[in-house]
Design a protein around this motif. Structure first.
Motif, PDB file in Angstrom:
ATOM      1  N   SER A  99      -7.732  12.816  13.650  1.00 54.30           N
ATOM      2  CA  SER A  99      -6.386  12.361  14.034  1.00 54.30           C
ATOM      3  C   SER A  99      -6.303  10.829  14.043  1.00 54.30           C
ATOM      4  O   SER A  99      -5.276  10.260  13.675  1.00 54.30           O
ATOM      5  CB  SER A  99      -5.973  12.937  15.391  1.00 54.30           C
ATOM      6  OG  SER A  99      -6.816  12.475  16.409  1.00 54.30           O
ATOM      7  N   ASP A 130      -3.822   8.781  11.719  1.00 55.55           N
ATOM      8  CA  ASP A 130      -2.903   7.819  12.323  1.00 55.55           C
ATOM      9  C   ASP A 130      -2.999   6.457  11.631  1.00 55.55           C
ATOM     10  O   ASP A 130      -1.979   5.835  11.297  1.00 55.55           O
ATOM     11  CB  ASP A 130      -3.220   7.681  13.819  1.00 55.55           C
ATOM     12  CG  ASP A 130      -2.372   6.607  14.483  1.00 55.55           C
ATOM     13  OD1 ASP A 130      -1.142   6.782  14.524  1.00 55.55           O
ATOM     14  OD2 ASP A 130      -2.938   5.581  14.945  1.00 55.55           O
ATOM     15  N   ILE A 137      -1.369   6.653   8.178  1.00 52.29           N
ATOM     16  CA  ILE A 137       0.107   6.681   8.227  1.00 52.29           C
ATOM     17  C   ILE A 137       0.658   5.291   8.571  1.00 52.29           C
ATOM     18  O   ILE A 137       1.696   4.876   8.046  1.00 52.29           O
ATOM     19  CB  ILE A 137       0.597   7.754   9.230  1.00 52.29           C
ATOM     20  CG1 ILE A 137       0.285   9.147   8.670  1.00 52.29           C
ATOM     21  CG2 ILE A 137       2.090   7.610   9.510  1.00 52.29           C
ATOM     22  CD1 ILE A 137       0.415  10.269   9.686  1.00 52.29           C
ATOM     23  N   ARG A 138      -0.057   4.552   9.432  1.00 49.11           N
ATOM     24  CA  ARG A 138       0.379   3.180   9.730  1.00 49.11           C
ATOM     25  C   ARG A 138       0.253   2.294   8.486  1.00 49.11           C
ATOM     26  O   ARG A 138       1.063   1.393   8.279  1.00 49.11           O
ATOM     27  CB  ARG A 138      -0.432   2.607  10.892  1.00 49.11           C
ATOM     28  CG  ARG A 138      -0.052   3.238  12.241  1.00 49.11           C
ATOM     29  CD  ARG A 138      -1.109   2.966  13.307  1.00 49.11           C
ATOM     30  NE  ARG A 138      -1.216   1.563  13.619  1.00 49.11           N
ATOM     31  CZ  ARG A 138      -2.273   1.009  14.239  1.00 49.11           C
ATOM     32  NH1 ARG A 138      -3.313   1.775  14.578  1.00 49.11           N
ATOM     33  NH2 ARG A 138      -2.296  -0.278  14.511  1.00 49.11           N
ATOM     34  N   PRO A 149       3.397   4.662   5.551  1.00 47.02           N
ATOM     35  CA  PRO A 149       4.225   5.581   6.344  1.00 47.02           C
ATOM     36  C   PRO A 149       4.632   6.859   5.608  1.00 47.02           C
ATOM     37  O   PRO A 149       4.788   7.905   6.227  1.00 47.02           O
ATOM     38  CB  PRO A 149       5.452   4.722   6.690  1.00 47.02           C
ATOM     39  CG  PRO A 149       4.910   3.311   6.722  1.00 47.02           C
ATOM     40  CD  PRO A 149       3.872   3.267   5.628  1.00 47.02           C
ATOM     41  N   GLY A 205       3.162  10.378   6.346  1.00 46.93           N
ATOM     42  CA  GLY A 205       3.586  11.200   7.485  1.00 46.93           C
ATOM     43  C   GLY A 205       4.372  12.431   7.074  1.00 46.93           C
ATOM     44  O   GLY A 205       4.468  13.405   7.830  1.00 46.93           O
ATOM     45  N   ASP A 206       4.947  12.425   5.862  1.00 39.69           N
ATOM     46  CA  ASP A 206       5.753  13.560   5.394  1.00 39.69           C
ATOM     47  C   ASP A 206       4.941  14.573   4.590  1.00 39.69           C
ATOM     48  O   ASP A 206       5.482  15.579   4.137  1.00 39.69           O
ATOM     49  CB  ASP A 206       6.912  13.054   4.515  1.00 39.69           C
ATOM     50  CG  ASP A 206       7.869  12.174   5.311  1.00 39.69           C
ATOM     51  OD1 ASP A 206       8.005  12.414   6.530  1.00 39.69           O
ATOM     52  OD2 ASP A 206       8.449  11.235   4.723  1.00 39.69           O
TER      53      ASP A 206
END
Length: 377
Positions: free
Chosen positions: A286, A290, A293-294, A297, A300-301
């Protein structure tokens, strides 16, 4: 029980059929030697399965400048390896060397990485290679999909990546094309030095060979003492997350995120030194997700399609070990954390050293003697 007449004995027996063993086996067979590979098969804790498939020079060699030179030579030899594998097997390993990025999510993180690169390049006798330090705007010009939290990056034009699964398949197909005697499900339980060579034994029987190469990853720790060698290592667990395929958005590999040639995104390269199980640790995956994704972005999808984990070989200082036994000449140990990056060195240079029976000065620095030198005060 299989008995081989002496005239059918291999010139070299290799224990381990992962990336290291396969590269050395194919490299020796290219030189006309008869090679037998004794492999545990898929029960092995295969580091090859957890590789992130980067061909990476950036940041390698702090504390051992020879490792920088060895890695840079590997990156330069990769096109030659890829084309030879293609001609032997018809398999394209998807080599792409557009350069690579280390992305940083804070100014402090960027400064730590910049300081490390400066220390690396300031070492005496080190090989200098090009790199650029980029701020957020300069990074976004090359990686338009980055998020606002990316404060900057380091870019090295020598870096790249390959298709990890095709590389493993190509090496095994290349071994076959060069008549390597590959034997799966052949766990080696004992190696006995004999006059004129070695007897390798297991529940399957015995193979004799004048030379033996230990390329068994974590298994080297058990086998090396049988031929007067050491294999100091700590298992390092790596986890990788793979997403569904997405439209191309990432032209360059990033040290922890890469878009494969088939469109999926690989997130990973955790290093967990004390992990004892292969179970996925979601607290670590995780954090990896994370950070990814930062950085980007749009990740995230995407749906995760699989995660996997494996133990990799990590020597005490992270650099490779190559050594010939002093008490049992003809026995070699070969271990490296960067099996993909260093594949050309193992297939070409290391195979040459084993074929000729001598590890030259520039590679002798990778012996285990470096771990026995008392630290200078």
């Amino acid at each position: 029980m299989t008995h081989h007449r002496p005239n059918q004995e291999p010139d070299v027996a290799i224990v381990g059929g992962g990336l290291m063993g396969a590269c050395v086996a194919w490299g020796l067979a290219r030189q006309g030697l008869r090679v037998c590979v004794l492999d545990e098969g898929d029960i092995a804790l295969r580091a090859s399965r957890a590789n992130f498939a980067l061909v990476w020079v950036q940041g390698k060699g702090l504390g051992l400048p020879a490792y920088t030179a060895w890695t840079k030579s590997a990156a330069e030899a990769w096109p030659c390896l890829a084309s030879e594998l293609l001609s032997d097997t018809g398999v394209d390993v998807g080599l792409d060397q557009p350069g690579g990025f280390t992305l940083c999510l804070s100014d402090r993180e960027l400064q730590v990485n910049v300081d490390m690169m400066m220390r690396l390049h300031n070492q005496p006798n080190t090989v200098i290679y090009p790199y650029e330090v980029l701020d957020h705007t300069q990074t976004r010009a090359r990686l338009p999909a980055i998020g606002p939290e990316v404060s900057g990056s380091i870019y090295c034009p020598l870096d790249g990546h390959v298709n990890s699964l095709r590389l493993f398949r190509a090496l095994h197909a290349a071994m076959k094309a060069r008549s390597v005697d590959y034997r799966a499900d052949h766990v080696v339980t004992a190696i006995e030095p004999r006059a004129g060579g070695f007897a390798l034994k297991g529940a399957w029987g015995e193979v004799r060979a004048p030379r033996v190469v230990l390329a068994a990853g974590l298994g080297n720790a058990r086998l090396a003492p049988m031929v007067g060698l050491e294999a100091p290592m700590k298992p390092s667990r790596g986890q990788i997350i793979v997403t569904e395929k997405a439209a191309p958005f990432l032209r360059y590999p990033v040290v922890t995120v890469r878009q494969t040639d088939e469109g999926g995104i690989m997130i990973g390269d955790s290093e967990e030194a004390n992990a004892s199980s292969l179970r996925i640790d979601h607290s670590i995956s995780s954090v990896m997700a994370d950070r990814a994704i930062r950085m980007f972005p749009l990740l995230g999808d995407l749906n995760v399609v699989r995660t996997w984990t494996a133990f990799r070989v990590m020597t005490p200082d992270g650099s490779p070990v190559y050594e010939q036994s002093e008490t049992c000449p003809g026995a070699y140990v070969a271990m490296a954390h960067s099996g993909v990056t260093l594949a050309p060195q193992h297939a070409f240079s290391l195979a040459d050293y084993i074929a000729t029976g001598t590890i030259p000065k520039e590679a002798a620095v990778f012996s285990t003697r470096r771990f026995r030198v008392p630290a200078s005060v």
